[in-house]
Design an enzyme around this catalytic site. Structure first.
Site, mmCIF file in Angstrom:
data_model
loop_
_atom_site.group_PDB
_atom_site.id
_atom_site.type_symbol
_atom_site.label_atom_id
_atom_site.label_comp_id
_atom_site.label_asym_id
_atom_site.label_seq_id
_atom_site.Cartn_x
_atom_site.Cartn_y
_atom_site.Cartn_z
ATOM 1 C CE1 TYR A 143 41.633 20.656 56.486
ATOM 2 C CE2 TYR A 143 39.605 20.040 57.409
ATOM 3 C CZ TYR A 143 40.947 20.709 57.673
ATOM 4 O OH TYR A 143 41.046 21.261 58.777
ATOM 5 N N GLY A 181 32.485 9.366 54.664
ATOM 6 C CA GLY A 181 33.165 10.604 54.978
ATOM 7 C C GLY A 181 33.550 11.171 53.719
ATOM 8 C CD GLN A 208 32.856 18.088 54.868
ATOM 9 O OE1 GLN A 208 31.988 16.975 55.426
ATOM 10 N NE2 GLN A 208 33.940 18.304 55.212
ATOM 11 C CB CYS A 360 49.355 18.887 61.832
ATOM 12 S SG CYS A 360 47.839 18.651 62.800
#
Length: 389
Positions: A143, A181, A208, A360
């Site tokens: 991602y 992360g 996740q 975006c």
């Protein structure tokens, strides 16, 4: 009685109509600077479905623009082109409502990314559902921005990006790597499979963590549901891909101190982050409310200042235009898979997610925001760093 009658509902309605007409005319003149028309024939033109939308947009800026789109009050055939033109003309600097000023002030004064609030983005955004993200992303659930230099598909671009990071870090078999992360473990799995390293990854998303632990039991990977401030241990290499946008200006130095503490003396640290050329003091108000709570894009000077005395900059690579192409690929996947999720998430979500991806894409296309990869060392590499591309 005659005075009351003249100022009654009919008079107010007339005055409201004039105000509404004035707002639409002002918005029309504003958009003309970006070659955008109201109810025009171009794919990037704005079509008003509600006569009150213009006033909402002007009164509430970014938040009004996004919320009125979510409500169906205006449409556009190609939102990515709309935002590209709007941002290239820098129209967002000409509409600055008081609500936006409050948002900026709050970002400057408060630590909106402290250890308690850091978990909010995981719950709000990343825990949306693994099935949903699996339908939009590549097979490794990456991602972040792909690297399209020699790629033709999203799958190829994401694998090229992962390999680029591995080569920039100069990974060797047996190294121990920290991923701050780690998302769904795309980098960690690729690095373990292709470069023979073992990895520890931290994330604030329960979804996740659960998905990655189930997906990669055969690889030397450890996934921790943990805030980056709690990380301990020594690592030969550190990587952080697409997480620094959630750290916030009041924590940049603390983040770098953690990386410095955990990195071996001769190690390398690669930071992959979206950034902005101007200090925005917090994220866009609409993005903050609906997509990434407490997010904030750093500037070059803020990152440089945070590393002072801790790291030397060995390399800095900007490939922001690749994010435009990545976002458009995600959008295509999202639209193709949407019938599967329509009943669960609803049409308002569809408009919100479309707005997010297209806004975006337009921002990267206009070069309003960038994608940077920094390669950092603790004391400078003896003999210098051989750049990888």
């Amino acid at each position: 009685m005659s005075t009351i009658t003249s100022n009654g509902p009919g008079h107010d309605s007339h005055r409201w109509g004039l105000r509404r007409s004035s707002s639409e005319q002002y918005l029309r003149e504003l958009l003309k600077q970006a070659d955008i028309e109201i109810n025009g024939h171009h794919s990037w033109d704005l079509r008003l479905n509600d006569p009150n939308a213009a006033e909402q947009i002007l009164a509430r800026g970014s938040l009004g623009l996004g919320e009125s789109y979510m409500a169906g009050e205006w449409d556009c055939d190609r939102l990515d082109q709309f935002f590209h033109r709007l941002l290239k003309a820098r129209l967002h600097h000409q509409v600055r409502p008081s609500r936006a000023l409050f948002h900026i002030l709050r970002a400057r004064l408060l630590n909106r990314q402290n250890s308690r609030r850091a978990w909010q983005v995981g719950e709000h955004h990343y825990d949306l559902g693994n099935a949903f993200y699996r339908s939009m992303l590549d097979s490794r659930m990456t991602y972040t921005c792909g690297y399209w230099k020699d790629a033709r598909t999203l799958e190829q671009a994401q694998e090229a990006k992962l390999d680029l990071i591995c080569r920039k870090l100069k990974l060797e078999p047996g190294m121990r790597v920290l991923d701050i992360g780690c998302g769904w473990g795309s980098f960690m799995s690729y690095a373990a499979e292709h470069y023979g390293v073992e990895c520890v990854g931290v994330t604030v998303s329960r979804e996740q963590t659960a998905w990655a632990q189930q997906q990669y039991p055969h690889l030397p990977l450890e996934f921790r549901l943990q805030d980056y401030r709690e990380v301990q241990g020594q690592f030969d290499r550190i990587v952080s891909v697409g997480m620094f946008e959630h750290v916030g200006r009041k924590n940049y130095r603390a983040f770098m101190a953690v990386a410095h503490r955990c990195l071996a003396e001769d190690g390398l640290f690669l930071l992959h982050t979206i950034g902005t050329r101007e200090d925005a003091a917090g994220s866009d108000p609409w993005m903050d409310r609906y997509i990434f709570p407490n997010g904030e894009l750093p500037t070059l000077s803020q990152i440089s200042s945070a590393t002072r005395g801790l790291f030397d900059v060995e390399d800095l690579h900007n490939f922001g235009p690749d994010y435009d192409r990545t976002l458009m690929a995600w959008y295509d996947n999202f639209r193709a898979a949407w019938p599967e999720f329509r009943e669960q998430l609803g049409d308002r979500f569809c408009r919100m997610w479309t707005y997010y991806l297209m806004a975006c894409a337009g921002a990267f296309r206009s070069r309003e925001i960038h994608l940077w990869q920094w390669v950092l060392s603790r004391d400078g590499l003896e003999g210098g760093y051989d750049r990888v591309s």
